[in-house]
Design an enzyme around this catalytic site. Sequence first.
Site, PDB file in Angstrom:
ATOM      1  N   SER A  77       0.789  -1.236   0.000  1.00  0.00           N
ATOM      2  CA  SER A  77       0.000   0.000   0.000  1.00  0.00           C
ATOM      3  C   SER A  77       0.818   1.283   0.000  1.00  0.00           C
ATOM      4  O   SER A  77       0.237   2.371  -0.098  1.00  0.00           O
ATOM      5  CB  SER A  77      -0.956   0.014   1.194  1.00  0.00           C
ATOM      6  OG  SER A  77      -2.017  -0.886   0.977  1.00  0.00           O
ATOM      7  N   LYS A  80       0.038   3.642  -2.781  1.00  0.00           N
ATOM      8  CA  LYS A  80      -1.038   4.635  -2.741  1.00  0.00           C
ATOM      9  C   LYS A  80      -0.494   6.065  -2.748  1.00  0.00           C
ATOM     10  O   LYS A  80      -1.210   6.998  -3.141  1.00  0.00           O
ATOM     11  CB  LYS A  80      -1.917   4.415  -1.509  1.00  0.00           C
ATOM     12  CG  LYS A  80      -2.764   3.144  -1.561  1.00  0.00           C
ATOM     13  CD  LYS A  80      -3.635   3.035  -0.328  1.00  0.00           C
ATOM     14  CE  LYS A  80      -4.618   1.883  -0.409  1.00  0.00           C
ATOM     15  NZ  LYS A  80      -3.998   0.562  -0.231  1.00  0.00           N
ATOM     16  N   SER A 324      -5.832   3.403   4.507  1.00  0.00           N
ATOM     17  CA  SER A 324      -5.338   2.587   3.401  1.00  0.00           C
ATOM     18  C   SER A 324      -6.494   1.984   2.611  1.00  0.00           C
ATOM     19  O   SER A 324      -6.576   0.769   2.411  1.00  0.00           O
ATOM     20  CB  SER A 324      -4.403   1.483   3.918  1.00  0.00           C
ATOM     21  OG  SER A 324      -3.569   1.012   2.878  1.00  0.00           O
ATOM     22  N   LYS A 436       3.244   6.358   4.903  1.00  0.00           N
ATOM     23  CA  LYS A 436       2.279   5.375   4.397  1.00  0.00           C
ATOM     24  C   LYS A 436       2.796   3.974   4.645  1.00  0.00           C
ATOM     25  O   LYS A 436       3.913   3.637   4.278  1.00  0.00           O
ATOM     26  CB  LYS A 436       2.039   5.579   2.893  1.00  0.00           C
ATOM     27  CG  LYS A 436       0.956   4.662   2.334  1.00  0.00           C
ATOM     28  CD  LYS A 436      -0.408   5.023   2.851  1.00  0.00           C
ATOM     29  CE  LYS A 436      -1.395   3.863   2.664  1.00  0.00           C
ATOM     30  NZ  LYS A 436      -1.207   2.775   3.616  1.00  0.00           N
TER      31      LYS A 436
END
Length: 515
Positions: A77, A80, A324, A436
């Site tokens: 993730s 992202k 997320s 993140k």
Amino acid sequence: MWSTPARRLAAPLATVLTALLLAGSAPAATPALGADLDRLLADPRLAGAGVSVLVSDAATGQVVYQHDPDALLLPASTLKTVTAAAALDLLGPDHRFSTQVLAAGPRTGGRLDGDLVLRGGGDPSLQESDLDALAARVAAAGVTEVTGGVLADASRYDGVPLGAAWAWDDQAAYYSPQISALTLTTDSDDDVGSVRLTLTPDAASGRPAAVRTTPAQAPVRISGQVATGAPGSAGTVQVDRRPGGNELVLSGSLPAGAGPTEEWVAIDDPARLAGTVFAAALARHGVAVRGGLREQPAPAGAAVLAAHDSPTLAELLPPFLKLSNNGIAEHLVKEIGAVRGGSGSWPVGLGLLSDDLHRNGLEPTPARQVDGSGLSRQDLTTGRRLVALLRYARTRPWFADWYQALPVAGDPRRMVGGTLSDRLRGTAAEGRVHAKTGSLTGVTSLAGYLDRADGRTLVFSVLVNDFVGESPTPVVDAVVARLASETATAAPRAEPPAPPAHDWEAACAAGACGS
């Protein structure tokens, strides 16, 4: 078409950024810091794994520490961040998604001779209450009877519901939803294309638990049951969806005397769910629809009766990045395609995303991106690309929105700490890291910013692939904590805390994720 190859960097900005990235190639870590980080990366939990670490000064680009920064690894993730940056560049922070109701036919008094169309605009935050408000506006416009039916129009995006190489056995998981331009979410987490089951154990052991579905009109069929177990027994609830339809299969048990528990399930055909809920809302507001529900685009000449606009992209960033949210990621890719390329599809959206990276000089190494969320195991990137993106974001007018939407280390508030709420607490990095996370089975990653106490800001990427056994997430955290500290830190042996409900990344980190 879906890959992002290394290219000759074009334009003066690309040249400048590449020079900044590569100029500081001589490591600037102090001997003590370098030795400590080397020691942490020798942890047995990383044995045999692919590991990449790159740390740079945010202002100058000077490399502070590096370990195989050009290795191509699964980002999970952390990808992202790339999708969010491209969406901010190409759609803008003020972009909204609009859901419309159209009249397809002439009106005579309160009667519409034709169909009523619910046209999806790709809104990943659309809720049942929004459809109810749209139905109320149709009634307020004087429509009392529709001689045709309700058309669910999801034509803004293509008909491909799942991303490339998404795990087949995750298709019922709320974090792996079908992507549609007309979809619903059941709460402010914006988990698109899902329904929520509330399971309440009976007062007496041996009896089935009660089941309530949200939305109540969801076109699903329940089979199996969740039993009520003895007081104090373990909860073992499982909810699955049979492939190719919306039969939800329940099993397991809940202890007698316990409170209700909730499960989220991704359903088949999200547009049908939205259309069904909208038809029920029309009936509540006194609009009689004589025909049934059909899925097809609005005919030419249909007139808009009502519309609902989503929050801005800037306002959608916190649930997207802090929690997320995979569905939002894929909606953004397809929306980029629809707005900037005339086709709401992964190939067109990802092609435009790649062009944005290239135009801004953010391709110092090869990579491959086939979705927006990082769910796919075909995605590959490098720490050098992620660090380049993080430094680039600091130059953009939307940086404040981006930065505040990243999870904050150790902050227990869910919509502040997000997926980092339970990590790096009690360390020098607590409250100083905006980053993140990323987790898949065998993958853990973290990329973002560290604001040190001495006023220096670092950008960093840590990617770990192909580990087995005990999770190395504590090692990743120890690396970041050491970057924030003046003294050496040990990588704790304890596993990350048990994942809270509705946190798929934490479940993946704990080894309970199939993707």
